[in-house]
Design a protein around this motif. Structure first.
Motif, PDB file in Angstrom:
ATOM      1  N   MET A  91      40.049  28.648  30.512  1.00 35.87           N
ATOM      2  CA  MET A  91      41.109  29.283  30.737  1.00 35.87           C
ATOM      3  C   MET A  91      42.524  28.560  31.181  1.00 35.87           C
ATOM      4  O   MET A  91      43.427  28.855  31.287  1.00 35.87           O
ATOM      5  CB  MET A  91      40.688  29.657  32.361  1.00 35.87           C
ATOM      6  N   VAL A 116      41.439  24.491  36.523  1.00 33.17           N
ATOM      7  CA  VAL A 116      42.248  25.509  36.296  1.00 33.17           C
ATOM      8  C   VAL A 116      42.539  26.497  37.425  1.00 33.17           C
ATOM      9  O   VAL A 116      41.305  26.832  38.166  1.00 33.17           O
ATOM     10  CB  VAL A 116      41.911  26.533  35.091  1.00 33.17           C
ATOM     11  N   LYS A 117      43.500  26.799  37.962  1.00 33.76           N
ATOM     12  CA  LYS A 117      44.026  27.628  39.200  1.00 33.76           C
ATOM     13  C   LYS A 117      44.287  29.045  38.495  1.00 33.76           C
ATOM     14  O   LYS A 117      45.212  29.124  37.811  1.00 33.76           O
ATOM     15  CB  LYS A 117      44.844  27.020  39.976  1.00 33.76           C
ATOM     16  N   HIS A 118      43.263  30.156  38.886  1.00 30.87           N
ATOM     17  CA  HIS A 118      43.519  31.192  38.172  1.00 30.87           C
ATOM     18  C   HIS A 118      44.138  32.277  39.547  1.00 30.87           C
ATOM     19  O   HIS A 118      44.054  31.877  40.716  1.00 30.87           O
ATOM     20  CB  HIS A 118      42.276  31.922  37.694  1.00 30.87           C
ATOM     21  N   GLU A 120      44.950  35.890  41.784  1.00 27.98           N
ATOM     22  CA  GLU A 120      43.974  36.786  42.689  1.00 27.98           C
ATOM     23  C   GLU A 120      44.162  38.134  42.073  1.00 27.98           C
ATOM     24  O   GLU A 120      43.506  38.934  42.510  1.00 27.98           O
ATOM     25  CB  GLU A 120      44.598  36.941  44.085  1.00 27.98           C
ATOM     26  N   THR A 121      44.798  38.320  40.618  1.00 26.65           N
ATOM     27  CA  THR A 121      44.950  39.580  40.118  1.00 26.65           C
ATOM     28  C   THR A 121      43.939  39.898  39.015  1.00 26.65           C
ATOM     29  O   THR A 121      43.732  38.990  38.226  1.00 26.65           O
ATOM     30  CB  THR A 121      46.415  39.681  39.519  1.00 26.65           C
ATOM     31  N   TYR A 122      43.226  41.027  39.054  1.00 30.20           N
ATOM     32  CA  TYR A 122      42.212  41.380  38.299  1.00 30.20           C
ATOM     33  C   TYR A 122      42.882  42.776  37.538  1.00 30.20           C
ATOM     34  O   TYR A 122      43.167  43.587  38.123  1.00 30.20           O
ATOM     35  CB  TYR A 122      41.160  41.712  38.947  1.00 30.20           C
ATOM     36  N   GLN A 123      43.189  42.482  36.295  1.00 31.61           N
ATOM     37  CA  GLN A 123      43.567  43.560  35.421  1.00 31.61           C
ATOM     38  C   GLN A 123      42.560  43.596  34.269  1.00 31.61           C
ATOM     39  O   GLN A 123      42.420  42.785  33.425  1.00 31.61           O
ATOM     40  CB  GLN A 123      44.859  43.368  35.033  1.00 31.61           C
ATOM     41  N   ALA A 124      42.492  44.890  33.837  1.00 32.04           N
ATOM     42  CA  ALA A 124      41.620  45.222  32.722  1.00 32.04           C
ATOM     43  C   ALA A 124      42.689  45.168  31.337  1.00 32.04           C
ATOM     44  O   ALA A 124      43.664  45.611  31.359  1.00 32.04           O
ATOM     45  CB  ALA A 124      40.914  46.675  32.640  1.00 32.04           C
TER      46      ALA A 124
END
Lengths: 142, 228
Positions: A91, A116-118, A120-124
């Motif tokens: 990532m 890697v810091k990802h 909190e948003t989850y999008q298709a």
């Protein structure tokens, strides 16, 4: 019979004391930003530190043969050049938030661990993910 | 009178929770597997549908233990202690599940299985406290003292739950902040993913209710056997 529970209890208490006083104490500030680091360099001299920030756009250079990754870590104010041995995580990309564990040496930060810091948003994704499309992709790859 | 208070088999409500939970579990799995992948993480994001319910049940179960520990201290009725015990046991299992799925998720996304950042450290402490809860129960022979000591740990241990939940906001961490943020009410998630997650949270909660009632019933049977 009860002695083994007491030994277990002591172990747990010891582990808790370690976690709270050792682990948590150091990790409340989990990483430093480049500007915090540069302000107080003497304090972190010859000590392993974690630096956190964003991968500056257009500064990533990855040498595939030597497995050497170079980029500039920024917090918007200060910038630190980073050298990391090894392949970047999947990532890892430009503009991504990262935390690098390592030490400073000769003006460059030598990373031993790259995290890697990802968000909190989850999008298709817009297109190309439905089961039919994925199946087609796999079949074409054969 | 005594027989009514201590039945021979779990009551109808317990079976309803367990039955409904087990029945809906495949539906939850179907929703989880048919939910869209994430833009950045791809299909990896689906570990969420197991990771989040696990952590939620851990928090919920420890809250129930906290509540029934308080009730026990006020009323001194062993029945409350048995519910506290049952809930702590289930909480420990599901918190363990959250830790394991979290590690499996962290390796491909963050790059490491484990790191001592605030959310992970506070969760490890939470887990260790409830392991200690059971060791303490095992170490004390006098039943009344055992129940009182356990209630004390059940109450004090819960302090760590809100700390763990808020740790991603209070301190600089690697763990992302809440995607369904209970403090602001903001949701950062695709509707299809949110639906699948909420459904799984619902199913796991049903299972928890069934498990905790069933386990408390077993604890009552054990207690009756000890008395005879």
């Amino acid at each position: 019979m009860k002695a083994k529970y007491l030994i277990g209890l002591l172990l747990i208490l010891g582990a808790l004391a370690y976690l709270i006083f050792g682990g948590l104490g150091q990790n409340l500030v989990y990483f430093l930003t480049p500007s915090e680091y540069l302000q107080d360099q003497a304090r972190y001299q010859n000590r392993p530190v974690r630096l956190g920030g964003l991968v500056k756009e257009g500064t990533v250079h990855y040498d595939k043969d030597g497995l050497e990754l170079r980029f500039i870590l920024t917090d918007g104010v200060a910038e630190v050049p980073v050298v990391h041995k090894g392949t970047p995580p999947g990532m890892f990309k430009e503009g991504q938030g990262v935390v690098v564990e390592g030490r400073f040496g000769e003006g460059v930060f030598h990373g031993t661990n790259l995290l890697v810091k990802h968000s909190e948003t989850y999008q298709a994704p817009k297109a190309g993910w439905t089961p039919e499309e994925v199946r087609k992709l796999i079949e074409e790859a054969k | 009178m005594l027989k009514a208070a201590q039945p021979d088999r779990p009551d109808a409500l317990t079976w309803v929770f367990l039955g409904l939970g087990l029945l809906l579990l495949p539906a939850g799995l179907y929703l989880a597997l048919s939910a869209p992948p994430d833009v950045n993480q791809g299909y990896l994001a689906r570990i969420m549908y197991l990771h989040v319910p696990g952590a939620w049940l851990g928090y919920l179960a420890f809250f129930v233990t906290f509540l029934y520990s308080l009730l026990y201290l006020f009323r001194q009725d062993p029945r409350y202690d048995r519910v506290a015990l049952a809930s702590a046991e289930i909480g420990l299992v599901f918190m363990g599940l959250a830790l394991v799925t979290g590690m499996l998720w962290a390796r491909p996304t963050w790059g490491v299985y484990w790191t001592w950042e605030p959310r992970l450290t506070t969760t490890a402490i939470l887990f260790a406290v409830y392991v200690g809860y059971f060791l303490l129960r095992g170490a004390i022979e006098d039943p009344e003292l055992r129940r009182k000591a356990a209630a004390a740990v059940g109450i004090l241990g819960f302090i760590n739950v809100p700390i763990s939940y808020m740790s991603v906001k209070w301190w600089r961490s690697l763990h992302q902040t809440q995607s369904i943020d209970l403090t602001t009410g903001k949701i950062h998630m695709d509707p299809a993913m949110l639906q699948a997650l909420l459904f799984n949270l619902f199913v796991f909660t049903l299972l928890y209710l069934g498990f905790v009632r069933f386990r408390a019933f077993l604890a009552a049977l054990e207690a009756r056997k000890e008395e005879v």
